[in-house]
Structures are given as C-alpha cells and as structure tokens.
Design an enzyme around this catalytic site. Structure first.
Site, PDB file in Angstrom:
ATOM      1  N   THR A 205     -38.308 -78.361 -34.022  1.00 49.49           N
ATOM      2  CA  THR A 205     -37.088 -77.611 -34.448  1.00 49.49           C
ATOM      3  C   THR A 205     -37.373 -76.519 -35.334  1.00 49.49           C
ATOM      4  OG1 THR A 205     -35.785 -79.674 -34.244  1.00 49.49           O
ATOM      5  CG2 THR A 205     -35.054 -78.149 -35.926  1.00 49.49           C
ATOM      6  N   ARG A 233     -27.984 -87.019 -25.641  1.00 53.08           N
ATOM      7  CA  ARG A 233     -28.098 -87.076 -26.738  1.00 53.08           C
ATOM      8  C   ARG A 233     -28.054 -85.819 -27.685  1.00 53.08           C
ATOM      9  NH1 ARG A 233     -31.971 -85.288 -30.902  1.00 53.08           N
ATOM     10  NH2 ARG A 233     -32.316 -86.872 -32.492  1.00 53.08           N
ATOM     11  N   VAL A 234     -27.248 -85.977 -28.959  1.00 52.60           N
ATOM     12  CA  VAL A 234     -27.289 -84.662 -29.633  1.00 52.60           C
ATOM     13  C   VAL A 234     -27.783 -85.172 -31.019  1.00 52.60           C
ATOM     14  CG1 VAL A 234     -25.664 -82.992 -30.908  1.00 52.60           C
ATOM     15  CG2 VAL A 234     -25.218 -83.770 -28.615  1.00 52.60           C
ATOM     16  N   GLY A 235     -28.801 -84.289 -31.563  1.00 54.26           N
ATOM     17  CA  GLY A 235     -29.229 -84.555 -32.885  1.00 54.26           C
ATOM     18  C   GLY A 235     -28.601 -84.067 -33.901  1.00 54.26           C
ATOM     19  N   ASP A 236     -29.521 -83.776 -35.311  1.00 57.12           N
ATOM     20  CA  ASP A 236     -28.568 -83.162 -36.377  1.00 57.12           C
ATOM     21  C   ASP A 236     -28.443 -81.741 -36.304  1.00 57.12           C
ATOM     22  OD1 ASP A 236     -31.422 -83.124 -36.369  1.00 57.12           O
ATOM     23  OD2 ASP A 236     -31.549 -82.778 -38.430  1.00 57.12           O
ATOM     24  N   GLY A 257     -36.866 -83.482 -38.168  1.00 59.82           N
ATOM     25  CA  GLY A 257     -37.199 -84.809 -38.084  1.00 59.82           C
ATOM     26  C   GLY A 257     -36.209 -85.608 -37.154  1.00 59.82           C
ATOM     27  N   GLY A 259     -33.126 -86.634 -36.094  1.00 61.66           N
ATOM     28  CA  GLY A 259     -31.997 -86.230 -36.238  1.00 61.66           C
ATOM     29  C   GLY A 259     -30.779 -87.528 -36.816  1.00 61.66           C
TER      30      GLY A 259
HETATM   31  C1  SD4 Z   1     -33.465 -83.715 -33.588  1.00 58.26           C
HETATM   32  N1  SD4 Z   1     -34.015 -82.978 -35.882  1.00 58.26           N
HETATM   33  O1  SD4 Z   1     -33.110 -83.242 -32.446  1.00 58.26           O
HETATM   34  C2  SD4 Z   1     -34.197 -82.709 -34.325  1.00 58.26           C
HETATM   35  C3  SD4 Z   1     -35.865 -82.888 -33.987  1.00 58.26           C
HETATM   36  C4  SD4 Z   1     -36.561 -82.363 -34.885  1.00 58.26           C
HETATM   37  O2  SD4 Z   1     -38.792 -81.653 -35.439  1.00 58.26           O
HETATM   38  O3  SD4 Z   1     -36.561 -81.862 -36.151  1.00 58.26           O
HETATM   39  N2  SD4 Z   1     -37.866 -82.236 -34.508  1.00 58.26           N
HETATM   40  O4  SD4 Z   1     -33.290 -85.012 -34.176  1.00 58.26           O
END
Ligand code: SD4
Length: 344
Positions: A205, A233-236, A257, A259
């Site tokens: 990210t 799936r959707v992260g932060d 990190g 999400g």
């Molecule tokens: C997520 N925050 O999709 C992102 C992944 C990420 O370093 O930050 N990876 O959850």
C-alpha cells in the site's frame, strides 16, 4: 528592587528572552511544502510529488502524481503488478481527498492502471464518494481509461502459484520482519522487497499526504490490498476515515497494514481527531495504534498496522503495532526514510 538591580537583571535575562523567542519562532515555523508517504517505496513517490510541490503546484496534484508513479511500477505490489486475490484476480483500491474535504474512491476495480485518477474523477465528476467493482470499471472506461490485460506480473504469478499449494490466507506482518528479507534474499526490481521466495507478501500500500506552498493538505492511497484476500474484500485503503483522512484545519493521516483493524477504529479519522485535541502527529498515531492493541492484544501481536500523520505546521510522525514500519519524507530540509516507533 532598585533601578540598578533591575537593570542588572534585565541585562542577564535579555539573552535568555532572545533564545526563548527564537526557539518559539522555530516551533512556530511551518515546513512547507512537504510530502510524506508510507514505506521506503515512498522515496520515488515523494520525488514525483515534489516536482509539483516545488513548482508551487497543489498538494492534490502532487499526491495524485505520486500515486500514479507507483501504480506504473509493474514490479511493485501496488497497481496491476500487485498480488491477486485468492481467485487469481488483481483488484485495486484507491482514494484521494483534498483540503475542502472533497473526496473520491474506487474499490475492487479490475484492469485499470490508475485507480487513483479514477478516484479523482469520482470526486470531481460525480455526486458520489465511492464506486466499486464493475461499476467503477465502467465509470473509468466511460472517462477514457483503458481496459488493460488481466495477466498477472511474473512475480505475482510466481507468488500465486506458490500460494495455491497451501491456499492459506494469512496476512504477513510487514516485510522488514520476514526471514527472507533479513537474510538478504530479496528478488530483483526496485520494489523487490515485497516479493518473497516463499510466496508470502505484504506491504502493498502506498499512502501519501502532502502540504503545498499555500499550506493546503491533500492525501491519496493506492493499493492492490491484502494478497490472496477473498474476492470482493475491501480493506481500509479506499475508505475515507480509515485509510486516509484530511482535515485542512488540523492535519492529515494515512495507514498501512491489516485494513480490517484500521476500519474497526476509523483509524485515520481518529488520528486527526487526536491531533485536534493537541497531540503531536506521532502521539496521535500512537494513541490510535493503542486503540487497536487494547481491543485484542493477542491478535494485535499477529498483525501490523502503521499510521502516518502530518499537522498544519508540516510536523509529521508515525506509529505502528510492530517493528518494521518505515516512511519516507521529502521537504526543503530533508529527503529520507524514517523508522516508525512501535508498541509491541
Ligand atoms: C489493506 N491496508 O488492504 C491494506 C494493505 C496494506 O501494506 O496496507 N498493506 O488492508
């Protein structure tokens, strides 16, 4: 106190007052323009953003340019070169936010090279904030974006083939802690640390925040999300208030990190609110990380979240759950990578 003593005291305190004054002035100085971004891969991203910031361009244009730069890197984990989901499909998440709290995002978009620019179009051309999946792709095509091939990059294909042997979804704590990296067994390419011989992956990210010469803040995030996630799936990262938040009165924050943990606490919104309460960017990030750890310490030990923030003075700071979160800074005063402090 007689006049003589008063004058003597005055002579003694004058230099002290001058020092205090210049110290206060220093504290009061605003560093701008400035751009900060997640991970060491933020260095070339910052350089790209800096071209715009140093020519008195807007923070919004700068963060978009930075994100586009890394989306172009086929050997990077961000953009179409990134790792696929468990069905072998690369889906991208991105968002952008400016100093007026205008924002746009796309989630789960496929086969579009520059999700950050689609996010900006969502912000500027629609009454909406987030478009997802097929709708986001359709909107992108209608706005002149090209439908790219769905072939995985070589690195992603190798990692996916390897992953399929066990098909276990296990987010990996940031790569700096990984044995393969510690042993120096990195693969080739400028962003190679994201790709491991054992097929594990993370740190996919790019989140960046900038302040321009006018003192306006903007931010952007772009990612392929967690490797081998469930399809859909959707992260932060594309969620305003989770992966990115900008409040031009106070400051801005971004995250990287796992999400799910960031979404649970509206992470970057929380960081900005802590800055509003008077905490420094670093302390604000720390307090948000503590919120995650407090909820479930045992779980927190198994994952990584890092926050990165900047306030209106151009002061910045970061904090992570674990060791290994790094971030890149570019201003007139510096151009370097910093290690974040951590809790566990
Ligand atoms: C997520 N925050 O999709 C992102 C992944 C990420 O370093 O930050 N990876 O959850």
């Amino acid at each position: 106190m007689n006049r003589r003593k008063f004058l003597q005291l005055g002579a003694l305190t004058a230099p002290l007052l001058t020092t205090t004054k210049s110290f206060a002035k220093k504290l009061d100085q605003t560093t701008k323009p400035i751009v900060i971004s997640t991970w060491d891969s933020g260095m070339p991203v910052n350089a790209e953003a800096w071209k715009i910031l140093s020519a008195s361009g807007s923070a919004l244009d700068a963060v978009e340019a930075g994100a586009i730069h890394i989306e172009n890197e086929i050997n990077c984990c961000v953009g179409l070169g990134g790792y696929p989901d468990r069905d072998g499909i690369v889906t991208l998440d991105s968002c952008i936010m400016d100093h007026h709290a205008n924002c746009g995002a796309v989630a789960g978009i496929e086969r579009i090279k520059h999700p950050v620019s689609v996010a900006r179009k969502v912000m500027e051309k629609t009454p909406h904030v987030i478009l997802v999946g097929a709708g986001a792709q359709q909107f992108a095509i209608e706005n002149g974006f090209i439908l790219e091939s769905n072939t995985l990059s070589n690195d992603a294909q190798n990692a996916y083939t390897e992953w399929l042997k066990k098909s276990e979804y296990k987010p990996v704590i940031n790569i700096e802690n990984q044995p393969a990296v510690q042993a120096g067994k990195k693969q080739n390419g400028p962003f190679a640390p994201n790709f491991f011989e054992d097929g594990t992956a993370n740190h996919d990210t790019m989140g960046l925040v900038a302040m321009d010469v006018k003192g306006n803040l903007s931010g952007a995030v772009t990612t392929s999300g967690m490797a081998f996630k469930l399809h859909g799936r959707v992260g932060d990262s594309p969620i305003i208030g989770a992966g990115l938040f900008v409040d031009n009165e106070i400051g801005a924050a971004t995250s990287s990190g796992t999400g799910e943990e960031v979404i649970r606490i509206c992470g970057t919104h929380l960081v900005v609110e802590f800055m509003r309460q008077g905490y420094s960017p670093e302390m604000a990030c720390k307090k948000a990380v503590e919120r995650i750890v407090k909820r479930d310490k045992a779980k927190a030990k198994t994952l990584q979240v890092g926050f990165l923030a900047m306030n209106k003075k151009g002061q910045y700071g970061a904090y992570a759950i674990q060791k290994g979160f790094v971030f890149s800074v570019k201003s007139n005063n510096e151009n370097q990578i910093h290690s974040s402090k951590y809790i566990l």
